[in-house]
Design a protein around this motif. Structure first.
Motif, PDB file in Angstrom:
ATOM      1  N   CYS A  87      31.628   6.904 -42.539  1.00 40.61           N
ATOM      2  CA  CYS A  87      31.993   5.802 -43.429  1.00 40.61           C
ATOM      3  C   CYS A  87      32.132   4.484 -42.684  1.00 40.61           C
ATOM      4  CB  CYS A  87      33.262   6.144 -44.204  1.00 40.61           C
ATOM      5  SG  CYS A  87      34.647   6.575 -43.181  1.00 40.61           S
ATOM      6  N   ILE A  88      31.680   4.436 -41.440  1.00 37.51           N
ATOM      7  CA  ILE A  88      31.672   3.158 -40.732  1.00 37.51           C
ATOM      8  C   ILE A  88      30.343   2.478 -41.022  1.00 37.51           C
ATOM      9  CG2 ILE A  88      31.754   2.038 -38.474  1.00 37.51           C
ATOM     10  CD1 ILE A  88      33.637   4.314 -37.595  1.00 37.51           C
TER      11      ILE A  88
ATOM     12  N   THR B  71      34.386  -0.759 -42.464  1.00 40.20           N
ATOM     13  CA  THR B  71      34.618   0.622 -42.897  1.00 40.20           C
ATOM     14  C   THR B  71      34.471   0.720 -44.407  1.00 40.20           C
ATOM     15  OG1 THR B  71      36.245   0.779 -41.118  1.00 40.20           O
ATOM     16  CG2 THR B  71      36.290   2.525 -42.758  1.00 40.20           C
TER      17      THR B  71
ATOM     18  N   TYR C   9      40.074  -2.992 -38.184  1.00 44.38           N
ATOM     19  CA  TYR C   9      39.038  -3.280 -37.189  1.00 44.38           C
ATOM     20  C   TYR C   9      39.112  -4.737 -36.734  1.00 44.38           C
ATOM     21  CZ  TYR C   9      34.182  -4.284 -35.752  1.00 44.38           C
ATOM     22  OH  TYR C   9      33.062  -4.696 -35.087  1.00 44.38           O
TER      23      TYR C   9
ATOM     24  N   HIS D  87      31.644   9.348 -33.833  1.00 45.66           N
ATOM     25  CA  HIS D  87      32.750  10.300 -33.987  1.00 45.66           C
ATOM     26  C   HIS D  87      33.320  10.372 -35.399  1.00 45.66           C
ATOM     27  CE1 HIS D  87      32.626  10.206 -29.619  1.00 45.66           C
ATOM     28  NE2 HIS D  87      33.369  11.299 -29.628  1.00 45.66           N
ATOM     29  N   CYS D  88      33.078   9.392 -36.244  1.00 44.69           N
ATOM     30  CA  CYS D  88      33.662   9.412 -37.593  1.00 44.69           C
ATOM     31  C   CYS D  88      33.133  10.627 -38.361  1.00 44.69           C
ATOM     32  CB  CYS D  88      33.313   8.138 -38.351  1.00 44.69           C
ATOM     33  SG  CYS D  88      33.861   8.200 -40.075  1.00 44.69           S
TER      34      CYS D  88
ATOM     35  N   CYS E 223      36.761   6.801 -46.250  1.00 44.95           N
ATOM     36  CA  CYS E 223      37.591   6.936 -45.037  1.00 44.95           C
ATOM     37  C   CYS E 223      38.874   7.695 -45.357  1.00 44.95           C
ATOM     38  CB  CYS E 223      37.917   5.552 -44.494  1.00 44.95           C
ATOM     39  SG  CYS E 223      39.177   5.585 -43.199  1.00 44.95           S
TER      40      CYS E 223
ATOM     41  N   ASP F 284      33.216  11.301 -41.434  1.00 48.61           N
ATOM     42  CA  ASP F 284      32.755  11.028 -42.802  1.00 48.61           C
ATOM     43  C   ASP F 284      31.646   9.985 -42.871  1.00 48.61           C
ATOM     44  OD1 ASP F 284      34.367  12.741 -44.538  1.00 48.61           O
ATOM     45  OD2 ASP F 284      35.998  11.746 -43.504  1.00 48.61           O
TER      46      ASP F 284
ATOM     47  N   ARG G  38      28.164  -2.975 -35.845  1.00 48.63           N
ATOM     48  CA  ARG G  38      29.217  -2.414 -36.681  1.00 48.63           C
ATOM     49  C   ARG G  38      29.797  -3.524 -37.541  1.00 48.63           C
ATOM     50  NH1 ARG G  38      34.289  -1.201 -37.990  1.00 48.63           N
ATOM     51  NH2 ARG G  38      35.185   0.832 -37.561  1.00 48.63           N
TER      52      ARG G  38
ATOM     53  N   CYS H 189      41.773   9.552 -40.680  1.00 52.11           N
ATOM     54  CA  CYS H 189      42.068  10.560 -39.647  1.00 52.11           C
ATOM     55  C   CYS H 189      42.435   9.917 -38.309  1.00 52.11           C
ATOM     56  CB  CYS H 189      40.875  11.492 -39.473  1.00 52.11           C
ATOM     57  SG  CYS H 189      39.403  10.664 -38.811  1.00 52.11           S
TER      58      CYS H 189
ATOM     59  N   CYS I 103      38.446   7.314 -35.009  1.00 52.60           N
ATOM     60  CA  CYS I 103      37.774   6.090 -34.542  1.00 52.60           C
ATOM     61  C   CYS I 103      38.693   5.269 -33.634  1.00 52.60           C
ATOM     62  CB  CYS I 103      37.283   5.258 -35.724  1.00 52.60           C
ATOM     63  SG  CYS I 103      38.584   4.863 -36.919  1.00 52.60           S
TER      64      CYS I 103
ATOM     65  N   CYS J 286      32.670   4.854 -32.088  1.00 54.16           N
ATOM     66  CA  CYS J 286      33.413   5.223 -33.309  1.00 54.16           C
ATOM     67  C   CYS J 286      32.464   5.753 -34.380  1.00 54.16           C
ATOM     68  CB  CYS J 286      34.209   4.028 -33.829  1.00 54.16           C
ATOM     69  SG  CYS J 286      33.207   2.585 -34.219  1.00 54.16           S
TER      70      CYS J 286
END
Ligand code: SF4
Ligand code: SF4
Length: 105
Positions: free
Chosen positions: A59-60, A75, A40, A54-55, A80, A57, A72, A83, A86, A51
């Motif tokens: 985990c952001i 992560t 990032y 859409h993540c 994470c 999991d 933000r 995938c 993001c 992001c």
């Protein structure tokens, strides 16, 4: 490793699979098998939270800032899976996927 929930046989499982225990991702550190890591760049980020939405999991890491609203931070690599979603959805290319091996030297 001992399973934390009762596992089903393939004959018992409904077509399309099943989530045995919804929300259980936080109990397992599922980032251990990640092949690529999202890197990032905060200097490019415009904090639009695309992001984060859409993540898969969640985990952001986001904090609430008094002046900016949601911000933000980074992560949570414990969860994470690499995938790359993001990185794909970021409109300003603030996230780049890098091979995980580069971080284990
Ligand atoms: S690589 Fe996937 S799991 Fe990891 S932060 Fe990005 S969208 Fe989430
Ligand atoms: S999608 Fe890109 S610009 Fe938007 S918050 Fe995530 S990293 Fe920042």
């Amino acid at each position: 490793m001992k399973p934390k929930a009762k596992l089903m046989s393939s004959k018992e499982m409904p077509i399309g699979g099943v989530i045995i225990e919804p929300g259980s991702t936080s109990k397992e550190e599922t980032g251990s098998w990640r092949a690529e890591r999202p890197v990032y760049d905060a200097t490019k980020c415009n904090q639009d939270m695309i992001c984060v939405q859409h993540c898969p999991d969640m985990c952001i890491i986001v904090v609430k800032d008094e002046k900016l609203g949601a911000k933000r931070l980074g992560t949570d690599f414990r969860y994470c899976k690499g995938c790359g979603i993001c990185a794909q959805v970021c409109p300003v290319k603030a996230i780049t996927m890098k091979p995980e091996g580069e971080f284990k030297k």
